[in-house]
Design a protein around this motif. Sequence first.
Motif, PDB file in Angstrom:
ATOM      1  N   LEU A 333      13.040  34.367  27.244  1.00  0.00           N
ATOM      2  CA  LEU A 333      11.747  34.520  26.461  1.00  0.00           C
ATOM      3  C   LEU A 333      11.364  36.043  26.663  1.00  0.00           C
ATOM      4  O   LEU A 333      10.729  36.597  25.932  1.00  0.00           O
ATOM      5  N   GLU A 334      11.529  36.643  27.854  1.00  0.00           N
ATOM      6  CA  GLU A 334      11.248  37.979  28.108  1.00  0.00           C
ATOM      7  C   GLU A 334      11.703  38.754  27.147  1.00  0.00           C
ATOM      8  O   GLU A 334      11.375  39.767  26.472  1.00  0.00           O
ATOM      9  N   ASN A 335      13.163  38.627  26.862  1.00  0.00           N
ATOM     10  CA  ASN A 335      13.907  39.455  25.952  1.00  0.00           C
ATOM     11  C   ASN A 335      13.491  39.190  24.415  1.00  0.00           C
ATOM     12  O   ASN A 335      13.393  40.388  23.768  1.00  0.00           O
ATOM     13  N   ASP A 336      13.173  37.798  24.127  1.00  0.00           N
ATOM     14  CA  ASP A 336      12.741  37.719  22.816  1.00  0.00           C
ATOM     15  C   ASP A 336      11.293  38.111  22.254  1.00  0.00           C
ATOM     16  O   ASP A 336      11.104  38.463  21.166  1.00  0.00           O
ATOM     17  N   GLN A 337      10.577  38.003  23.358  1.00  0.00           N
ATOM     18  CA  GLN A 337       8.896  38.509  23.019  1.00  0.00           C
ATOM     19  C   GLN A 337       8.904  40.091  22.705  1.00  0.00           C
ATOM     20  O   GLN A 337       7.920  40.316  22.258  1.00  0.00           O
ATOM     21  N   LYS A 338      10.161  40.798  23.154  1.00  0.00           N
ATOM     22  CA  LYS A 338      10.164  42.178  22.763  1.00  0.00           C
ATOM     23  C   LYS A 338       9.980  42.196  21.289  1.00  0.00           C
ATOM     24  O   LYS A 338       9.652  43.374  20.458  1.00  0.00           O
ATOM     25  N   LYS A 339      10.860  41.288  20.673  1.00  0.00           N
ATOM     26  CA  LYS A 339      11.191  41.301  19.263  1.00  0.00           C
ATOM     27  C   LYS A 339       9.875  40.321  18.313  1.00  0.00           C
ATOM     28  O   LYS A 339       9.540  40.857  17.303  1.00  0.00           O
ATOM     29  N   VAL A 340       9.636  39.189  19.174  1.00  0.00           N
ATOM     30  CA  VAL A 340       8.631  38.472  18.306  1.00  0.00           C
ATOM     31  C   VAL A 340       7.624  38.244  19.520  1.00  0.00           C
ATOM     32  O   VAL A 340       7.552  37.368  20.314  1.00  0.00           O
ATOM     33  N   PRO A 341       6.490  39.018  19.682  1.00  0.00           N
ATOM     34  CA  PRO A 341       5.384  38.827  20.414  1.00  0.00           C
ATOM     35  C   PRO A 341       4.857  37.476  20.317  1.00  0.00           C
ATOM     36  O   PRO A 341       4.641  36.866  19.410  1.00  0.00           O
ATOM     37  N   LYS A 344       7.182  31.300  22.191  1.00  0.00           N
ATOM     38  CA  LYS A 344       7.341  30.271  23.513  1.00  0.00           C
ATOM     39  C   LYS A 344       8.483  29.556  23.451  1.00  0.00           C
ATOM     40  O   LYS A 344       8.678  29.126  24.585  1.00  0.00           O
ATOM     41  N   VAL A 345       9.591  29.543  22.555  1.00  0.00           N
ATOM     42  CA  VAL A 345      10.851  28.975  22.814  1.00  0.00           C
ATOM     43  C   VAL A 345      11.819  29.861  22.255  1.00  0.00           C
ATOM     44  O   VAL A 345      11.596  30.675  21.257  1.00  0.00           O
ATOM     45  N   PRO A 346      12.940  29.962  23.126  1.00  0.00           N
ATOM     46  CA  PRO A 346      13.859  31.230  22.999  1.00  0.00           C
ATOM     47  C   PRO A 346      14.422  31.067  21.389  1.00  0.00           C
ATOM     48  O   PRO A 346      14.719  30.175  20.839  1.00  0.00           O
ATOM     49  N   LEU A 417      16.885  21.759  32.382  1.00  0.00           N
ATOM     50  CA  LEU A 417      15.491  21.709  31.558  1.00  0.00           C
ATOM     51  C   LEU A 417      14.419  20.976  32.023  1.00  0.00           C
ATOM     52  O   LEU A 417      13.271  21.404  31.784  1.00  0.00           O
ATOM     53  N   PHE A 418      14.551  19.834  32.883  1.00  0.00           N
ATOM     54  CA  PHE A 418      13.654  19.276  33.276  1.00  0.00           C
ATOM     55  C   PHE A 418      13.539  19.511  34.840  1.00  0.00           C
ATOM     56  O   PHE A 418      12.758  18.827  35.758  1.00  0.00           O
ATOM     57  N   THR A 419      13.932  20.722  35.207  1.00  0.00           N
ATOM     58  CA  THR A 419      13.769  21.278  36.725  1.00  0.00           C
ATOM     59  C   THR A 419      14.605  20.490  37.667  1.00  0.00           C
ATOM     60  O   THR A 419      14.240  19.073  37.746  1.00  0.00           O
ATOM     61  N   VAL A 420      15.359  21.227  38.421  1.00  0.00           N
ATOM     62  CA  VAL A 420      16.248  20.613  39.489  1.00  0.00           C
ATOM     63  C   VAL A 420      15.185  19.858  40.655  1.00  0.00           C
ATOM     64  O   VAL A 420      15.616  19.062  40.953  1.00  0.00           O
ATOM     65  N   GLU A 421      13.964  20.647  40.953  1.00  0.00           N
ATOM     66  CA  GLU A 421      13.338  20.013  41.941  1.00  0.00           C
ATOM     67  C   GLU A 421      12.819  18.640  41.761  1.00  0.00           C
ATOM     68  O   GLU A 421      12.834  18.016  42.689  1.00  0.00           O
ATOM     69  N   TYR A 422      12.624  18.193  40.613  1.00  0.00           N
ATOM     70  CA  TYR A 422      11.889  17.169  40.339  1.00  0.00           C
ATOM     71  C   TYR A 422      12.963  15.900  39.453  1.00  0.00           C
ATOM     72  O   TYR A 422      12.330  14.882  39.254  1.00  0.00           O
ATOM     73  N   LEU A 423      14.310  16.325  39.659  1.00  0.00           N
ATOM     74  CA  LEU A 423      15.079  15.377  38.948  1.00  0.00           C
ATOM     75  C   LEU A 423      15.231  13.937  39.840  1.00  0.00           C
ATOM     76  O   LEU A 423      15.101  12.767  39.218  1.00  0.00           O
ATOM     77  N   PRO A 424      15.021  14.080  41.026  1.00  0.00           N
ATOM     78  CA  PRO A 424      15.220  12.760  41.881  1.00  0.00           C
ATOM     79  C   PRO A 424      13.750  12.179  41.402  1.00  0.00           C
ATOM     80  O   PRO A 424      13.912  10.491  41.347  1.00  0.00           O
ATOM     81  N   ALA A 425      12.810  12.417  41.223  1.00  0.00           N
ATOM     82  CA  ALA A 425      11.646  11.840  40.745  1.00  0.00           C
ATOM     83  C   ALA A 425      11.691  11.082  39.317  1.00  0.00           C
ATOM     84  O   ALA A 425      11.214  10.132  39.252  1.00  0.00           O
ATOM     85  N   ALA A 453       7.792  27.844  30.295  1.00  0.00           N
ATOM     86  CA  ALA A 453       8.912  28.109  29.510  1.00  0.00           C
ATOM     87  C   ALA A 453       9.816  26.500  29.391  1.00  0.00           C
ATOM     88  O   ALA A 453      10.287  26.222  28.166  1.00  0.00           O
ATOM     89  N   ASN A 454       9.953  25.777  30.459  1.00  0.00           N
ATOM     90  CA  ASN A 454      10.553  24.380  30.236  1.00  0.00           C
ATOM     91  C   ASN A 454       9.707  23.480  29.256  1.00  0.00           C
ATOM     92  O   ASN A 454      10.539  22.714  28.541  1.00  0.00           O
ATOM     93  N   ARG A 455       8.783  23.247  29.654  1.00  0.00           N
ATOM     94  CA  ARG A 455       7.917  22.244  28.881  1.00  0.00           C
ATOM     95  C   ARG A 455       8.091  22.747  27.314  1.00  0.00           C
ATOM     96  O   ARG A 455       8.019  21.920  26.529  1.00  0.00           O
ATOM     97  N   ASP A 456       7.863  24.184  26.917  1.00  0.00           N
ATOM     98  CA  ASP A 456       7.690  24.346  25.231  1.00  0.00           C
ATOM     99  C   ASP A 456       9.193  24.038  24.969  1.00  0.00           C
ATOM    100  O   ASP A 456       9.224  23.355  23.818  1.00  0.00           O
ATOM    101  N   ALA A 457      10.199  24.582  25.563  1.00  0.00           N
ATOM    102  CA  ALA A 457      11.524  24.133  25.059  1.00  0.00           C
ATOM    103  C   ALA A 457      11.986  22.532  24.910  1.00  0.00           C
ATOM    104  O   ALA A 457      12.483  22.124  24.175  1.00  0.00           O
ATOM    105  N   ALA A 458      11.343  21.776  26.096  1.00  0.00           N
ATOM    106  CA  ALA A 458      11.515  20.484  25.898  1.00  0.00           C
ATOM    107  C   ALA A 458      10.698  19.640  24.941  1.00  0.00           C
ATOM    108  O   ALA A 458      11.448  18.917  24.121  1.00  0.00           O
ATOM    109  N   LYS A 459       9.636  20.273  24.557  1.00  0.00           N
ATOM    110  CA  LYS A 459       8.710  19.713  23.302  1.00  0.00           C
ATOM    111  C   LYS A 459       9.577  19.893  22.203  1.00  0.00           C
ATOM    112  O   LYS A 459       9.548  19.009  21.316  1.00  0.00           O
TER     113      LYS A 459
END
Length: 676
Positions: A333-341, A344-346, A417-425, A453-459
Amino acid sequence: MTMEMKDSGSVVLTAYHPHSPARIPGMEQSFVQDIPPSHSPTSRKSLSRCRRINRMLSNESVPPAFSRSNSQVSMDSTSMEDFWCEVESIKESREDGSEEAMLLEFKPADEGELEAEWLQDVGLSTLISGAEEEDGQALLSTLTRTQAAAVQKRYNTYTQTLRKKNKHTVRDVRDIFGTSDSSPTFETVPVSPVSSNGIQLPGQKPVWKSVSSKSCLDCGTDKGSPSITEELSYDVSFSESITVLPKTQEWPKNQRFKKEDSALPKFIVRKSRFGLTEVGDLSPEDMKKIRYLSLIELTAFYDALGVELKRNRLERVRGRENGLFGVPLTVLLENDQKKVPGIKVPLIFQKLLLKLEETGLETEGILRVPGSASRVKNLHQELEAKFYEDTFDWDQVRNNDAAGLLKMFIRELPSPLFTVEYLPAFITLVEKISKIKLQLQALHLLIMLMPEANRDAAKAFLQFLKKVVANEGKNKMNLWNVSMIVAPNLFIYKGKRANQQEMQAAATTAHIVRLLIRYQDILWTVPSFLISQVRKMNEAAMNNSKRQLMFDKGVRKLLRRKTMERERPERPEGAVTFPPYLQSDIPEGVIRVYAPLHSKVSMAIQLNSQTKAKDILARFHCENSHGSSQNVRGQIQSLHEIGGNIGQHCLDPDAFMLDVYHANPQAEWVIKPKAS
């Protein structure tokens, strides 16, 4: 067809990621199966393995000792065949070198460290550092009874652990919150229904509109009307709404769920007079507070159900810093926002989804039928070299190859995509919670917890999957088929007795994906009780700031007097000067709306009980239909509530403005394009 769910207390989720060198024990066993000709797109070797895997799912292939688990999933071979064929396809793509192998490293948790990290993650690091931080105090002042109990439980465990280790003197919770009871408790907000804009008005009860196609959020089955329709309420926190469970209650040992789409219940979220709020409708600052509160509420919710909320502790994520595949979403996203300000999704993820939406939705077996491994590998390399140069020829990409690239992109993310911290949940909400309504509420809070970033891509991904299911008549991919194919790309496990764990994860993860696709419109809606708490946090922070300003009131008065004496202009003879509070006073029930992009930039509007946000928009549109530029007229404008007890809030067109005004009388009202 039904699938039996039993408890698996002994199964431990030790790691996740498709980059991890994966080897599924038991897949090497030699079972002989006939290969039907209908599977011609797949190699004979892959098919035989898929058949072998499905043989492992039969009762005779499961060791009797494994029956000790309470949430083991039983199913026949045909119900999960697509899942295991996808697992095998992923395994082969790694073996031929098309995907890089990366390993997520996890830190072991010392006693008390999990609680300390939890307190930091919910914005209460002040309880650890001892500092008097205003944000932490404001957050604590908004907690409900169950939320406060969850915080107190973690804080008590943390302090007891530190005392045992004799690290340093730990403040008692009674010293922090001024309680004297021998069993200290956090001060909590009284639990009462709150109106759906997120604030409780004195003596007001939620007012529901009559049910119509546009007055509620309707998430259910598209065909085969289910027998049950349930209404979801956002007025009271989920944890407060749970009926107290008897101490002797045990989860059903023979819990079953059906895989047919029509078996899922139909849920309705009625629009209150304040409308509904989506995740993109709030400012980043307020969404940060939503995440704090969501973790507290999720913890309280699991506590109320008697379920342990487990987390992974990730030590290090290794990812590429440039390119397309294997690059963290934030870096892309940081790289893409330089091209398209403002994107929210790569861009690469958007393009893969767009390619499939334009040409692949009606392709039979899309997502399920694999593309050519060699073509996908070559396309992968060509994309890395040509994508940002805009020289890649998308017309050469076949639909099944595009689907393969899409799944590869998801698998190669350094962190899932759904974050490693809360996969057990995510897994626990199916294995330990039997009722789909409760599963959905837990899932809702987990979505609120996700990084932006994860939520927007998942959506974006789930919206695409919904379109795939909608074209089932042509592509032969129903909700369960799609869920089985997607699940192993999002949830892949390794650990002790991995064969049995992955058997168990098959139906569990497919059910999670099914809930995500079916109820996604609900999941992107911010519960109003969380918005209520954000408003109260902001009000508490403002009150703290006012108190702080009072300390130097004398100094400020002196400075102001000196400044006014220097800058006071000469008053014309006979001129009358009104106090500032009279100059800016606006009659009760009247708001001034600003529209900086229109020719008529402001308008005072008298509100009544039936004035909606869309009525104000229509009035501005009518007044400016000839004066505004063509560009402004072509944009979708929304009414925003800014300031007061909210950062920024894009209002639902159906919101009744007098109710919103009473909830936040200090707000400004601005018409501008909604953030995409």
